[in-house]
Design an enzyme around this catalytic site. Sequence first.
Site, PDB file in Angstrom:
ATOM      1  N   ILE A   4      -0.271   0.364  -4.640  1.00  0.00           N
ATOM      2  CA  ILE A   4       0.364   0.802  -3.296  1.00  0.00           C
ATOM      3  C   ILE A   4       1.998   1.483  -4.305  1.00  0.00           C
ATOM      4  O   ILE A   4       3.158   0.930  -4.022  1.00  0.00           O
ATOM      5  CB  ILE A   4       1.071   0.490  -1.826  1.00  0.00           C
ATOM      6  CG1 ILE A   4      -0.716  -0.313  -1.548  1.00  0.00           C
ATOM      7  CG2 ILE A   4       1.605   1.594  -0.891  1.00  0.00           C
ATOM      8  CD1 ILE A   4      -2.139   0.461  -0.966  1.00  0.00           C
ATOM      9  N   LYS A   5       1.885   2.950  -4.155  1.00  0.00           N
ATOM     10  CA  LYS A   5       3.200   3.773  -3.895  1.00  0.00           C
ATOM     11  C   LYS A   5       3.898   3.969  -3.110  1.00  0.00           C
ATOM     12  O   LYS A   5       2.377   4.929  -2.214  1.00  0.00           O
ATOM     13  CB  LYS A   5       2.995   4.867  -5.427  1.00  0.00           C
ATOM     14  CG  LYS A   5       4.162   5.528  -5.333  1.00  0.00           C
ATOM     15  CD  LYS A   5       4.349   6.564  -6.544  1.00  0.00           C
ATOM     16  CE  LYS A   5       5.102   7.913  -6.677  1.00  0.00           C
ATOM     17  NZ  LYS A   5       4.887   9.263  -6.949  1.00  0.00           N
ATOM     18  N   GLN A   6       4.247   4.267  -2.544  1.00  0.00           N
ATOM     19  CA  GLN A   6       4.625   4.542  -1.570  1.00  0.00           C
ATOM     20  C   GLN A   6       6.883   5.262  -1.346  1.00  0.00           C
ATOM     21  O   GLN A   6       6.852   4.338  -2.002  1.00  0.00           O
ATOM     22  CB  GLN A   6       5.397   3.726  -0.175  1.00  0.00           C
ATOM     23  CG  GLN A   6       5.664   4.336   0.963  1.00  0.00           C
ATOM     24  CD  GLN A   6       4.620   5.368   1.819  1.00  0.00           C
ATOM     25  OE1 GLN A   6       5.337   6.643   2.004  1.00  0.00           O
ATOM     26  NE2 GLN A   6       3.349   5.288   1.830  1.00  0.00           N
TER      27      GLN A   6
END
Length: 354
Positions: free
Chosen positions: A240-242
């Site tokens: 996940i990129k956040q």
Amino acid sequence: MINTIEKIKEYLGDAQDDLLKHTCETITANQLTLPGPDYLDQVFTGSDRNVQVLKSLASIYNHGRLGGSGYVSILPVDQGLEHTAGSSFAPNPMFFDPENIIKLAIEGGCNAVATTFGGLALHARRYAHKIPFIVKINHNELLTYPNTYDQIMFGSVREAWNLGAAAVGATIYFGSPESNRQIQEVSEAFEEAHEMGMATILWCYTRNSAFKTKDKDYHSAADLTGQANHIGVTIKADMIKQKLPETNGGFRDIKFGKMVPAMYDKLASNHPIDLCRYQVINNYMGKIGLINSGGASSGASDFAEAVRTAVINKRAGGTGLISGRKAFQRPLKEGIKLLNLIQDVYLSKDITIA
């Protein structure tokens, strides 16, 4: 010669004690699955991911300066579409040539390079065996007038596979009017990518004008971004990129969705590491890696900002950084230096899980 931890402390300045000595008392580290050399064995060998997906994940986690550590440093360059090529590459026009994007990732010691179909297609045969490719399969574009904000598919999963990709990446604008369609499109694409042996990475961004009030911008609130992460892992993102959380209380203050007080006083505090840990716990208690974005380039402060973000992510239990503009919007040698500096945070044994 100054050693690594002293160099990192220098960049952190007055915040060094607050960030390096903090202990999380919300969700403690022993409740998390943490990055390490055995991370893939811990998480994915018992999953439904097929052998080819495991090989693709291993190719990313075992490449570059952080190879074998359980951490990742990824160079993402899709801003030519997301922010217009002219505004993105004006500070360093050499990156209009996509080959230089790949070269920067290689010379910067990254685990992988994430960019567009066109940029990777033009150089696939020369570089696909030299660094793992992450093909960004959907984008927003800014040529409509007035500007609209929607993620649409720019190519197929099969074409990403033809390019030799180790993974596909996609963005969902959670909270936007188009989010239901994007969730369906991306979940189907991720299923196909897994069937074909590629890993999946989701850019979990929030977007809704109601998330920004007169007093505060909640697009980076821990509770909203954490829930976006939780939806992302539900559709089987392998990473996940956040954005790094800068505040909290989106559900509470905007008064929508569902919340309980414990979200803010038991599961998180106002400390930046605790806010980031709230994102990590929404990634199945760290079983799916959280990579925070490096953000826009601010010029001279980029190195200090990159170190701060990396320290917060690592100490919170995150998996690494995906930093683009801070690296490519400056001279090549400086870009490599910045990427290496980020990697040094994850290689440092003096920086531990909070």
